[in-house]
Write a protein that holds these residues in place. Structure first.
Motif, PDB file in Angstrom:
ATOM      1  N   LEU A   1     -30.602 -10.906 -39.398  1.00 47.18           N
ATOM      2  CA  LEU A   1     -30.082  -9.591 -39.042  1.00 47.18           C
ATOM      3  C   LEU A   1     -29.848  -8.807 -40.334  1.00 47.18           C
ATOM      4  CD1 LEU A   1     -27.465 -10.542 -36.313  1.00 47.18           C
ATOM      5  CD2 LEU A   1     -29.732  -9.578 -35.970  1.00 47.18           C
ATOM      6  N   GLY A   2     -30.067  -7.497 -40.286  1.00 42.50           N
ATOM      7  CA  GLY A   2     -29.797  -6.652 -41.444  1.00 42.50           C
ATOM      8  C   GLY A   2     -28.311  -6.660 -41.770  1.00 42.50           C
ATOM      9  N   LYS A   3     -27.956  -6.252 -42.990  1.00 34.34           N
ATOM     10  CA  LYS A   3     -26.544  -6.280 -43.407  1.00 34.34           C
ATOM     11  C   LYS A   3     -25.633  -5.512 -42.458  1.00 34.34           C
ATOM     12  CE  LYS A   3     -26.014  -7.268 -48.245  1.00 34.34           C
ATOM     13  NZ  LYS A   3     -25.590  -6.796 -49.532  1.00 34.34           N
ATOM     14  N   ALA A   4     -25.999  -4.304 -42.103  1.00 35.82           N
ATOM     15  CA  ALA A   4     -25.147  -3.486 -41.230  1.00 35.82           C
ATOM     16  C   ALA A   4     -25.010  -4.133 -39.854  1.00 35.82           C
ATOM     17  CB  ALA A   4     -25.711  -2.083 -41.103  1.00 35.82           C
ATOM     18  N   THR A   5     -26.131  -4.576 -39.305  1.00 35.13           N
ATOM     19  CA  THR A   5     -26.121  -5.205 -37.989  1.00 35.13           C
ATOM     20  C   THR A   5     -25.366  -6.519 -38.014  1.00 35.13           C
ATOM     21  OG1 THR A   5     -28.310  -4.250 -37.629  1.00 35.13           O
ATOM     22  CG2 THR A   5     -27.607  -5.943 -36.090  1.00 35.13           C
ATOM     23  N   ALA A   6     -25.580  -7.330 -39.048  1.00 32.41           N
ATOM     24  CA  ALA A   6     -24.928  -8.639 -39.141  1.00 32.41           C
ATOM     25  C   ALA A   6     -23.415  -8.509 -39.166  1.00 32.41           C
ATOM     26  CB  ALA A   6     -25.424  -9.377 -40.380  1.00 32.41           C
ATOM     27  N   GLY A   7     -22.899  -7.568 -39.945  1.00 33.67           N
ATOM     28  CA  GLY A   7     -21.454  -7.372 -40.014  1.00 33.67           C
ATOM     29  C   GLY A   7     -20.869  -6.956 -38.688  1.00 33.67           C
ATOM     30  N   THR A   8     -21.568  -6.090 -37.988  1.00 31.83           N
ATOM     31  CA  THR A   8     -21.111  -5.617 -36.686  1.00 31.83           C
ATOM     32  C   THR A   8     -21.132  -6.744 -35.665  1.00 31.83           C
ATOM     33  OG1 THR A   8     -22.030  -3.452 -37.200  1.00 31.83           O
ATOM     34  CG2 THR A   8     -21.513  -3.883 -34.900  1.00 31.83           C
ATOM     35  N   ILE A   9     -22.211  -7.496 -35.627  1.00 33.66           N
ATOM     36  CA  ILE A   9     -22.334  -8.590 -34.660  1.00 33.66           C
ATOM     37  C   ILE A   9     -21.332  -9.690 -34.961  1.00 33.66           C
ATOM     38  CG2 ILE A   9     -23.863 -10.448 -33.879  1.00 33.66           C
ATOM     39  CD1 ILE A   9     -26.129  -8.401 -33.947  1.00 33.66           C
ATOM     40  N   ALA A  10     -21.161 -10.036 -36.217  1.00 30.55           N
ATOM     41  CA  ALA A  10     -20.213 -11.090 -36.585  1.00 30.55           C
ATOM     42  C   ALA A  10     -18.783 -10.698 -36.231  1.00 30.55           C
ATOM     43  CB  ALA A  10     -20.320 -11.397 -38.073  1.00 30.55           C
ATOM     44  N   ALA A  11     -18.475  -9.413 -36.262  1.00 33.18           N
ATOM     45  CA  ALA A  11     -17.121  -8.942 -35.968  1.00 33.18           C
ATOM     46  C   ALA A  11     -16.852  -8.814 -34.469  1.00 33.18           C
ATOM     47  CB  ALA A  11     -16.881  -7.600 -36.648  1.00 33.18           C
ATOM     48  N   MET A  12     -17.906  -8.836 -33.645  1.00 30.39           N
ATOM     49  CA  MET A  12     -17.744  -8.688 -32.196  1.00 30.39           C
ATOM     50  C   MET A  12     -17.045  -9.899 -31.599  1.00 30.39           C
ATOM     51  SD  MET A  12     -21.260  -7.466 -30.484  1.00 30.39           S
ATOM     52  CE  MET A  12     -22.103  -6.050 -31.117  1.00 30.39           C
ATOM     53  N   PRO A  13     -16.257  -9.680 -30.566  1.00 26.63           N
ATOM     54  CA  PRO A  13     -15.710 -10.829 -29.839  1.00 26.63           C
ATOM     55  C   PRO A  13     -16.855 -11.636 -29.227  1.00 26.63           C
ATOM     56  CG  PRO A  13     -14.606  -8.794 -29.206  1.00 26.63           C
ATOM     57  CD  PRO A  13     -15.772  -8.403 -30.060  1.00 26.63           C
ATOM     58  N   GLU A  14     -16.709 -12.936 -29.244  1.00 24.82           N
ATOM     59  CA  GLU A  14     -17.765 -13.834 -28.770  1.00 24.82           C
ATOM     60  C   GLU A  14     -18.251 -13.496 -27.360  1.00 24.82           C
ATOM     61  OE1 GLU A  14     -20.388 -16.943 -29.462  1.00 24.82           O
ATOM     62  OE2 GLU A  14     -18.937 -16.163 -30.876  1.00 24.82           O
ATOM     63  N   PRO A  15     -17.379 -13.296 -26.366  1.00 25.46           N
ATOM     64  CA  PRO A  15     -17.877 -12.995 -25.009  1.00 25.46           C
ATOM     65  C   PRO A  15     -18.707 -11.704 -24.953  1.00 25.46           C
ATOM     66  CG  PRO A  15     -15.552 -13.588 -24.940  1.00 25.46           C
ATOM     67  CD  PRO A  15     -15.930 -13.449 -26.383  1.00 25.46           C
ATOM     68  N   MET A  16     -18.312 -10.694 -25.722  1.00 25.46           N
ATOM     69  CA  MET A  16     -19.051  -9.432 -25.730  1.00 25.46           C
ATOM     70  C   MET A  16     -20.444  -9.642 -26.313  1.00 25.46           C
ATOM     71  SD  MET A  16     -18.352  -5.875 -27.795  1.00 25.46           S
ATOM     72  CE  MET A  16     -16.803  -5.512 -27.016  1.00 25.46           C
ATOM     73  N   ARG A  17     -20.519 -10.382 -27.407  1.00 27.14           N
ATOM     74  CA  ARG A  17     -21.806 -10.629 -28.048  1.00 27.14           C
ATOM     75  C   ARG A  17     -22.738 -11.382 -27.104  1.00 27.14           C
ATOM     76  NH1 ARG A  17     -21.192 -14.317 -32.342  1.00 27.14           N
ATOM     77  NH2 ARG A  17     -22.534 -15.755 -31.299  1.00 27.14           N
ATOM     78  N   ARG A  18     -22.211 -12.381 -26.407  1.00 29.61           N
ATOM     79  CA  ARG A  18     -23.027 -13.155 -25.474  1.00 29.61           C
ATOM     80  C   ARG A  18     -23.535 -12.284 -24.323  1.00 29.61           C
ATOM     81  NH1 ARG A  18     -22.873 -18.586 -26.211  1.00 29.61           N
ATOM     82  NH2 ARG A  18     -21.316 -19.308 -27.677  1.00 29.61           N
ATOM     83  N   GLU A  19     -22.661 -11.438 -23.815  1.00 33.53           N
ATOM     84  CA  GLU A  19     -23.057 -10.562 -22.704  1.00 33.53           C
ATOM     85  C   GLU A  19     -24.144  -9.583 -23.158  1.00 33.53           C
ATOM     86  OE1 GLU A  19     -21.161  -7.524 -19.391  1.00 33.53           O
ATOM     87  OE2 GLU A  19     -19.827  -8.838 -20.524  1.00 33.53           O
ATOM     88  N   LEU A  20     -23.983  -9.001 -24.333  1.00 35.87           N
ATOM     89  CA  LEU A  20     -24.996  -8.074 -24.842  1.00 35.87           C
ATOM     90  C   LEU A  20     -26.330  -8.790 -25.063  1.00 35.87           C
ATOM     91  CD1 LEU A  20     -22.865  -5.984 -27.358  1.00 35.87           C
ATOM     92  CD2 LEU A  20     -23.841  -5.198 -25.201  1.00 35.87           C
ATOM     93  N   ARG A  21     -26.242 -10.019 -25.560  1.00 38.80           N
ATOM     94  CA  ARG A  21     -27.480 -10.798 -25.753  1.00 38.80           C
ATOM     95  C   ARG A  21     -28.136 -11.086 -24.408  1.00 38.80           C
ATOM     96  NH1 ARG A  21     -26.392 -16.345 -26.607  1.00 38.80           N
ATOM     97  NH2 ARG A  21     -26.745 -16.368 -24.388  1.00 38.80           N
ATOM     98  N   ASP A  22     -27.343 -11.487 -23.408  1.00 39.16           N
ATOM     99  CA  ASP A  22     -27.891 -11.774 -22.087  1.00 39.16           C
ATOM    100  C   ASP A  22     -28.525 -10.548 -21.435  1.00 39.16           C
ATOM    101  OD1 ASP A  22     -27.073 -14.381 -22.395  1.00 39.16           O
ATOM    102  OD2 ASP A  22     -25.287 -14.178 -21.137  1.00 39.16           O
ATOM    103  N   LEU A  23     -28.009  -9.366 -21.756  1.00 40.40           N
ATOM    104  CA  LEU A  23     -28.563  -8.117 -21.231  1.00 40.40           C
ATOM    105  C   LEU A  23     -29.783  -7.648 -22.002  1.00 40.40           C
ATOM    106  CD1 LEU A  23     -25.220  -6.197 -20.575  1.00 40.40           C
ATOM    107  CD2 LEU A  23     -26.813  -7.093 -18.843  1.00 40.40           C
ATOM    108  N   GLY A  24     -30.113  -8.365 -23.082  1.00 41.65           N
ATOM    109  CA  GLY A  24     -31.273  -8.010 -23.892  1.00 41.65           C
ATOM    110  C   GLY A  24     -30.990  -6.895 -24.878  1.00 41.65           C
ATOM    111  N   LEU A  25     -29.729  -6.640 -25.156  1.00 39.63           N
ATOM    112  CA  LEU A  25     -29.368  -5.559 -26.078  1.00 39.63           C
ATOM    113  C   LEU A  25     -29.177  -6.056 -27.510  1.00 39.63           C
ATOM    114  CD1 LEU A  25     -26.914  -3.693 -23.693  1.00 39.63           C
ATOM    115  CD2 LEU A  25     -29.280  -3.091 -24.236  1.00 39.63           C
ATOM    116  N   LEU A  26     -29.159  -7.347 -27.698  1.00 39.93           N
ATOM    117  CA  LEU A  26     -29.098  -7.941 -29.047  1.00 39.93           C
ATOM    118  C   LEU A  26     -30.311  -8.813 -29.272  1.00 39.93           C
ATOM    119  CD1 LEU A  26     -25.410  -9.120 -29.555  1.00 39.93           C
ATOM    120  CD2 LEU A  26     -26.549  -7.171 -30.578  1.00 39.93           C
TER     121      LEU A  26
END
Length: 146
Positions: A121-146
């Motif tokens: 992941l790019g620096k900007a994206t990586a920082g944002t994704i790493a800071a996201m709460p785990e359930p939110m990140r998983r849901e976004l990934r499952d929706l195909g948005l990550l």
């Protein structure tokens, strides 16, 4: 073509926690005058060392998904104080977030071919994704948005 290793980050709940853990180990090593390298000890020694050392990384599975990697710079077989064979996987102490990908639990580590690895992941994206709460990140990934 480099070969990679994938391993579970047992007890680690996020990329942020992994980064903090590595930073703490580097801080301790610096105080002791030791080299700035992250070492992970395993019971088994990889047999395909040359392929791994030609640019391979250790990909960390955090809470059921491949989430980060560290570049492998050395593999050091040794015997512990009880005479049991072990292996130090030596890495650069830089945790790089990768595009999250689900992975079921497994024991030990597995080889991971270069064509199967998730993209960094790019620096900007990586920082944002790493800071996201785990359930939110998983849901976004499952929706195909990550």
């Amino acid at each position: 073509m480099p070969l990679h290793i994938v391993k579970l980050a047992v007890g680690c709940d996020s990329i942020k926690e992994l980064k903090e853990w590595v930073a703490e180990r580097m801080k301790t090593a610096k105080k002791k005058g030791l080299p700035q390298r992250h070492v992970h000890v395993t019971r088994m020694t990889p047999k395909r060392t040359e392929e791994i050392l030609s640019g391979g990384s250790l990909y960390w599975v955090i809470r059921g998904e491949i989430a980060a990697r560290e570049k492998i710079i050395g593999i050091e077989p040794f015997r512990d104080k009880d005479g049991i064979g072990r292996c130090r996987i030596v890495m650069q102490p830089k945790v790089i977030a990768v595009s999250p990908r689900p992975m079921r639990p497994f024991q030990g580590w597995r080889y991971f071919t270069d064509d199967a690895v998730p993209a960094d992941l790019g620096k900007a994206t990586a920082g944002t994704i790493a800071a996201m709460p785990e359930p939110m990140r998983r849901e976004l990934r499952d929706l195909g948005l990550l």
